[in-house]
Design a protein around this motif. Structure first.
Motif, PDB file in Angstrom:
ATOM      1  N   LYS A  53       0.835  -1.202   0.000  1.00 28.93           N
ATOM      2  CA  LYS A  53       0.000   0.000   0.000  1.00 28.93           C
ATOM      3  C   LYS A  53       0.872   1.255   0.000  1.00 28.93           C
ATOM      4  N   ARG A  56       1.875   2.157  -3.168  1.00 27.79           N
ATOM      5  CA  ARG A  56       0.682   2.400  -3.995  1.00 27.79           C
ATOM      6  C   ARG A  56       0.454   1.300  -5.024  1.00 27.79           C
ATOM      7  N   GLU A  59      -4.715  -0.663  -3.235  1.00 27.58           N
ATOM      8  CA  GLU A  59      -5.547   0.285  -2.507  1.00 27.58           C
ATOM      9  C   GLU A  59      -6.548  -0.524  -1.710  1.00 27.58           C
ATOM     10  N   THR A  74      -3.593  -1.726  -7.838  1.00 25.42           N
ATOM     11  CA  THR A  74      -3.740  -0.485  -8.613  1.00 25.42           C
ATOM     12  C   THR A  74      -3.090  -0.719  -9.980  1.00 25.42           C
TER      13      THR A  74
END
Ligand SMILES: [Zn+2]
Length: 141
Positions: A53, A56, A59, A74
């Motif tokens: 996370k 990134r 999510e 993502t």
């Protein structure tokens, strides 16, 4: 920031499972247990999800308590998986294949077919009839 390194099967499976669909941490834990055949603790899963996370690559959706949150890759996370797939190549495919069956007598791997026999109430897989016979001799009186 250097890319995340995947150094064990638990992490590899976590990423693979997320590439299939979004899931909760405990779902990942249970699935990884199934795939590796070993007990997996939350300490092996949640810190890694947190790291993903932070980068990134995933999510979260849902409530904030850790068990209520579902993790989704993502677009950046998908690129990460693609990089892994390049790096690991065949190992990646092997990892997602179901586990091979092993002969109950000689422990050799049974790729397909094999020989099944019920001994002492358990249905066992053997590579051949001779192994079944050997096993039966050793395990029944
Ligand atoms: Zn055998």
């Amino acid at each position: 920031m250097p890319d995340i390194e995947i150094k064990n099967m638990v992490k590899l499976f976590t990423v693979l499972l997320l590439s299939e669909k979004g899931q909760h941490g405990y779902e990942i834990m249970k699935e990884v247990e199934k795939k590796t055949g070993k007990k997996v603790s939350p300490g092996q899963i949640y810190p890694f999800l947190k790291q993903l996370k932070k980068y990134r690559y995933v999510e979260t959706k849902g409530r904030a308590e850790r068990d209520r949150q579902a993790y989704y890759l993502t677009p950046e996370g998908r690129k990460f998986v693609a990089r892994l797939s390049d790096k690991f190549g065949d190992m990646f495919e092997i990892a997602i294949k179901p586990k091979l069956t092993v002969c109950a007598h000689c422990n050799c791997e049974i790729y397909k077919g094999g020989y099944k026999e019920r001994i002492n109430g358990r249905l066992l897989s053997f590579c051949c009839e001779n192994c079944a016979k050997g096993y039966r001799t050793l395990n029944t009186q």
